[in-house]
Write an enzyme that holds these catalytic residues in place. Structure first.
Site, PDB file in Angstrom:
ATOM      1  N   HIS A 272       0.763  -1.237  -0.111  1.00 43.36           N
ATOM      2  CA  HIS A 272       0.111  -0.055   0.000  1.00 43.36           C
ATOM      3  C   HIS A 272       0.675   1.279  -0.090  1.00 43.36           C
ATOM      4  O   HIS A 272       0.383   2.498  -0.189  1.00 43.36           O
ATOM      5  CB  HIS A 272      -1.016   0.075   1.071  1.00 43.36           C
ATOM      6  CG  HIS A 272      -2.212   0.545   1.090  1.00 43.36           C
ATOM      7  ND1 HIS A 272      -2.643   1.414  -0.171  1.00 43.36           N
ATOM      8  CD2 HIS A 272      -3.571   0.216   1.562  1.00 43.36           C
ATOM      9  CE1 HIS A 272      -3.971   1.839  -0.150  1.00 43.36           C
ATOM     10  NE2 HIS A 272      -4.483   1.427   0.876  1.00 43.36           N
ATOM     11  N   ARG A 273       2.250   1.093   0.074  1.00 40.42           N
ATOM     12  CA  ARG A 273       3.106   2.425   0.152  1.00 40.42           C
ATOM     13  C   ARG A 273       3.219   2.713  -1.062  1.00 40.42           C
ATOM     14  O   ARG A 273       3.374   3.947  -1.529  1.00 40.42           O
ATOM     15  CB  ARG A 273       4.439   2.135   0.790  1.00 40.42           C
ATOM     16  CG  ARG A 273       4.446   1.500   2.384  1.00 40.42           C
ATOM     17  CD  ARG A 273       5.760   1.202   2.819  1.00 40.42           C
ATOM     18  NE  ARG A 273       6.093  -0.347   2.006  1.00 40.42           N
ATOM     19  CZ  ARG A 273       7.070  -0.801   2.137  1.00 40.42           C
ATOM     20  NH1 ARG A 273       8.127  -0.517   3.339  1.00 40.42           N
ATOM     21  NH2 ARG A 273       7.651  -2.020   1.458  1.00 40.42           N
TER      22      ARG A 273
END
Lengths: 470, 438
Positions: free
Chosen positions: B408-409
């Site tokens: 998700h980064r």
């Protein structure tokens, strides 16, 4: 087409039906292998090998007879009166034959139940995957095998100066077949076979002389083990000709040479017991791609394989020529050739001499342990201090335990004394289990038995004996 | 000693700078033949078998089991054959044993003497009263049962530290040293079979080898990567048809090997590569230290595979340039190699994206964990007939559930979602692959 030249397919071929071969065959059959066992002397006459037919078992039967007679006489001190004790060796031969026959039939039954085919005949390899067997009726059968185990054992060594004729000059096989006790016997060789036969015949009433080239009996054992045996032989009236060579026969005598010159020993029979020779010379092993060393032994790996498809076990490979070692190797070879991870890696192989008193060793002697660079502690318990030994009229001998100090483990046990053959296994278990001396000391030994000697020897080793002075 | 040969850990694969000793197959003092197995060395995620470089005697081992050896550091020292030392030669092959044994010629007594010497001698010792020619090397403190277990497990007892009384090696020590994980495992066993233990007793297994590597990697992945997971249900009617057609064609051509290899996995690999080309951020890696996102130029797809000693991810390199048939055969080869524990380090390195088909385990929906430094993992569930609504009617269709984890980064819900939507579209209508076919 010659029918005999058609090779019969064989999954696993076992050559020799002695304690190495038949055990290998049975283990392989248990593992699902289709086994063909070729035994020179055939099923009931051959299964069990030298051990059963002309070695361990017949000699123990003879020794038991001799010991019974000897013990009965010795028990006079305890009030036993034996008048006119007689020994009938002809009757003994029938007794011995019954024992051997029933045991051989037992092995044949085991093989039959496991589906092992037993073929009588002499085998020669002619290819790495093929062998010819000459059967007793003169036919030749060819077998094409996937794998093979060679377990052909050994035979008595000969002395050129004294060829065995089966009449006057006997090997161990001939000695065990005697149907009368000779008046005089000269035994050439004071190794275990010579000592066992000589002691038994002396107890049965023969005038026995033992001739040995080296300077003591059991010359390859720890010297401490020889002495109680030599004292007993003296008491039996058996002269020892040590450092002497048997040169040949002259009339009724055996000519013996030593440093002092030539001497004569009266010898109605001469028994040659100077070792055994591996049966590897007439097998065509070279054509099977199996090397034979200069000593006649087959070099093998830890799994007893000489080639990827041929293993060898027992007297034909290095190590002591003993039945129990052959059987243990037979199991390893059968498992390894059947794809199991197996290796022959005992820490100790026990060895026993059924002389008087019995000698049994396992693992390292004190001298061997020191030569191996180990720091050792030794405890020796004299059987003269054993109550049970006193009641057995068997106070000669000792129990010795050798332990490695750093590793705190028992590395060897030597026993000279009555029933040493039965007592040694506790020592072998201790060596294999890497037992600490404290393990044995902490194990209660039943009283009154000879087995207490082992615990006492360990207490001596630990410096805190109870029943003897340290 | 003069004539000794130091054997240094060779570079067993790209980018490996050290290896961990998983098992020794020889002990100090052993006589060895060239090419006989020396040690199993764990690198990256593979266990590499290293053979003896020469025939001779092992005089020293450079590390214990569990220790790490740098590339170029001494792994073992050998005294070449012929330069055998007196000490420590005892446990050699029986070829060298007891030359003075039975039947040696000589005056009067010799043969018996030699044979009786044997009768008392410990294994490996020669007789005749002389100091044993080959002195038994110090034996590991282990009972016959423990020695047998070690032999079956391929564990060298010389390398095992004993936890029993006085340093005795007990069963648990052999098991902890990798007993049961290194050798002769049934190929299909997905987890090491644990020997039965007495009821109620805890058993301690040392974390070693592949299992430790898995534990470290997954802890790192789960603790550092914020996972976002996109779940979809895919109507696999056309995909199943396409696979069947390819399989039939291979069979008609007599290529049974290819027919067997044509599972759903190679099709999904091909589809994933197509989708990845449109979504470069999913075929990427992240380097927080340098604060960089690297969009990978190659499409190296890792295939999560159950191996006897744990999960491994062999990689199909350059999947964009390979046909479905080529991918199918390569995946079949890689999983066979994984099962037989003979993957080379380079077959495990360089992945840019992972496909994890856990449907074969019966799993419908999973939560794949991303393998750093990759940023996504495509989980494929079991193909199942399910009732679904098609044009207002309930019909039964073959359905596959996808679970695609994204880092998700780097990947927002909509970037990951766009990639997954393309995968779903291509799975439902595989002929769309034609639009990009070159």
């Amino acid at each position: 087409m010659v029918v005999g030249e058609l090779a019969e397919p064989v999954d696993l071929l076992v050559v020799g039906g002695g304690p190495g071969g038949y055990v290998a065959a049975l283990r392989a059959a248990q593992l699902g292998r289709d086994v063909l066992l070729v035994e020179r002397a055939g099923g009931s006459a051959g299964l069990g090998g030298s051990c059963l037919h002309v070695g361990c078992i017949p000699s123990k039967a003879l020794i038991e007879l001799a010991d019974s007679a000897h013990h009965a006489r010795a028990m006079a001190v305890a009030g036993l009166a034996v008048e006119g004790l007689q020994v009938d060796l002809a009757r003994f031969q029938a007794f011995k034959g019954d024992i051997v026959g029933s045991l051989a039939a037992g092995i044949a039954g085991l093989c039959a139940r496991q589906g092992i085919r037993v073929v009588a005949g002499e085998l020669r390899f002619n290819r790495p995957d093929r062998a010819a067997v000459r059967t007793p009726d003169g036919q030749v059968r060819f077998f094409e095998f996937r794998q093979a185990i060679v377990a052909t054992g050994s035979r008595p060594a000969v002395l050129p100066a004294l060829p065995v004729d089966g009449e006057r000059v006997l090997d161990s096989t001939g000695a065990l077949a005697l149907d009368a006790v000779p008046r005089s016997v000269a035994v050439v060789g004071a190794g275990y076979i010579g000592l066992e036969l000589g002691t038994a015949l002396a107890k049965l009433g023969a005038h026995v002389t033992i001739v040995e080239a080296l300077d003591r009996v059991l010359p390859t054992f720890d010297p401490a083990l020889s002495r109680p045996v030599e004292r007993c032989l003296e008491r039996l009236g058996v002269p020892l000709r040590l450092g002497a060579r048997a040169a040949g026969l002259d009339g009724d005598d055996l000519v013996v040479e030593d440093a002092a010159g030539e001497a004569r020993v009266s010898a109605e029979k001469v028994i040659i017991a100077v070792g055994r020779v591996p049966n590897t010379d007439e097998l065509g092993l070279e054509r099977a791609g199996v090397a034979i060393g200069g000593d006649g032994l087959v070099p093998v790996d830890a799994a007893r394989r000489a080639t990827p498809r041929i293993a060898a076990v027992g007297d034909v490979v290095a190590g002591p020529a003993l039945a129990h070692k052959a059987s243990a190797e037979g199991v390893v070879a059968a498992e390894a050739l059947s794809g199991h991870p197996a290796a022959f890696d005992p820490t100790a192989i026990p060895a026993i001499v059924f002389c008087d008193p019995e000698v049994a060793t396992t693992g390292l002697s004190e001298g061997e342990a020191r030569a191996a660079g180990l720091q050792v502690d030794v405890g020796t318990f004299p059987l003269a201090a054993s109550g049970r030994a006193a009641t057995l009229l068997a106070r000669e001998g000792f129990v010795r335990v050798v332990a490695e100090r750093g590793a705190d483990r028992i590395v060897g046990v030597q026993i000279v004394g009555a029933h040493a053959s039965e007592l040694i296994s506790e020592g072998t278990l201790a060596v294999e289990m890497m037992a600490s001396p404290e393990d044995l000391a902490g194990t209660i030994h039943p009283h009154p038995t000879l087995s207490e000697g082992l615990a006492e020897a360990v207490e001596l080793l630990l410096g805190r004996p109870v029943h003897v002075s340290a | 000693m003069a004539g000794e040969m130091e054997f240094r850990l060779p570079d067993v694969g790209e980018g490996i700078d050290a290896g961990e000793i998983v098992a020794w197959h020889v002990a100090e003092g052993d006589d060895v033949r060239e090419d006989q197995p020396l040690a199993d060395v764990q690198t990256d995620k593979a266990v590499v078998a290293i053979p003896c470089p020469t025939s001779g005697t092992v005089t020293r081992l450079g590390a214990r089991v569990g220790e790490s050896v740098a590339v170029g550091a001494v792994l073992a020292v050998f005294a070449p054959a012929g330069a055998k030392t007196g000490e420590g030669a005892g446990e050699g092959p029986p070829v060298a044993e007891a030359p003075a044994a039975k039947g040696s010629p000589g005056p009067a007594e010799p043969a018996r003497a030699a044979a009786s010497a044997d009768a008392m001698a410990p294994v490996g010792a020669a007789g005749n009263g002389a100091p044993p020619a080959s002195v038994p090397a110090p034996r590991p403190l282990a009972s016959p049962a423990v020695r047998k277990l070690a032999r079956e497990a391929g564990v060298a007892l010389a390398d095992v530290a004993g936890s029993g009384p006085g340093g005795r090696i007990v069963r648990a020590d052999v098991e902890a040293a990798g007993g049961g994980t290194t050798a002769a495992q049934p190929a299909a066993a997905p987890t090491p079979a644990l020997p039965a233990s007495p009821a109620g007793e805890d058993r301690v297994i040392a974390l070693r080898g592949v299992r430790r590597s898995i534990a470290r990697t997954l802890t790192h992945a789960w603790q550092t990567i914020p996972h976002v997971i996109d779940f979809r249900e895919v109507d696999a009617t056309q995909l199943v048809r396409a696979r069947r057609a390819l399989k039939e064609r291979a069979r008609r051509a007599g290529d049974e090997r290819l027919a067997a290899a044509l599972t759903i996995t190679p099709l999904i690999v091909k589809i994933a590569v197509h989708a990845l080309r449109r979504h470069p951020y999913v075929n990427a890696s992240i380097d927080l230290e340098r604060e960089e996102i690297v969009l990978r130029g190659a499409y190296n797809l890792g295939i999560a595979t159950a191996a006897p000693d744990g999960l491994v991810v062999p990689v199909v390199h350059g999947a964009e340039a390979k046909t479905v048939a080529e991918i199918a055969l390569e995946v079949a080869d890689l999983s066979a190699a994984a099962r037989e524990q003979r993957l080379a380090p380079e077959q495990l390195a360089g992945g840019t994206f992972t496909v994890n088909n856990y449907g074969g385990l019966g799993i419908w929906l999973g939560t794949p964990i991303i393998k750093p430094p990759e940023v996504a993992n495509l989980g494929v569930g079991r193909l199942q007939d399910r009732p679904v609504a098609v044009d207002g009617e309930v019909v039964v269709r073959p359905i596959i559930a996808l679970a695609v984890s994204g880092d998700h980064r780097i990947l927002d819900g909509h970037t990951l979602g766009a990639f997954v939507s393309d995968v779903v579209e291509l799975m439902e209508d595989p002929y769309l692959l034609l639009q990009d076919a070159r």
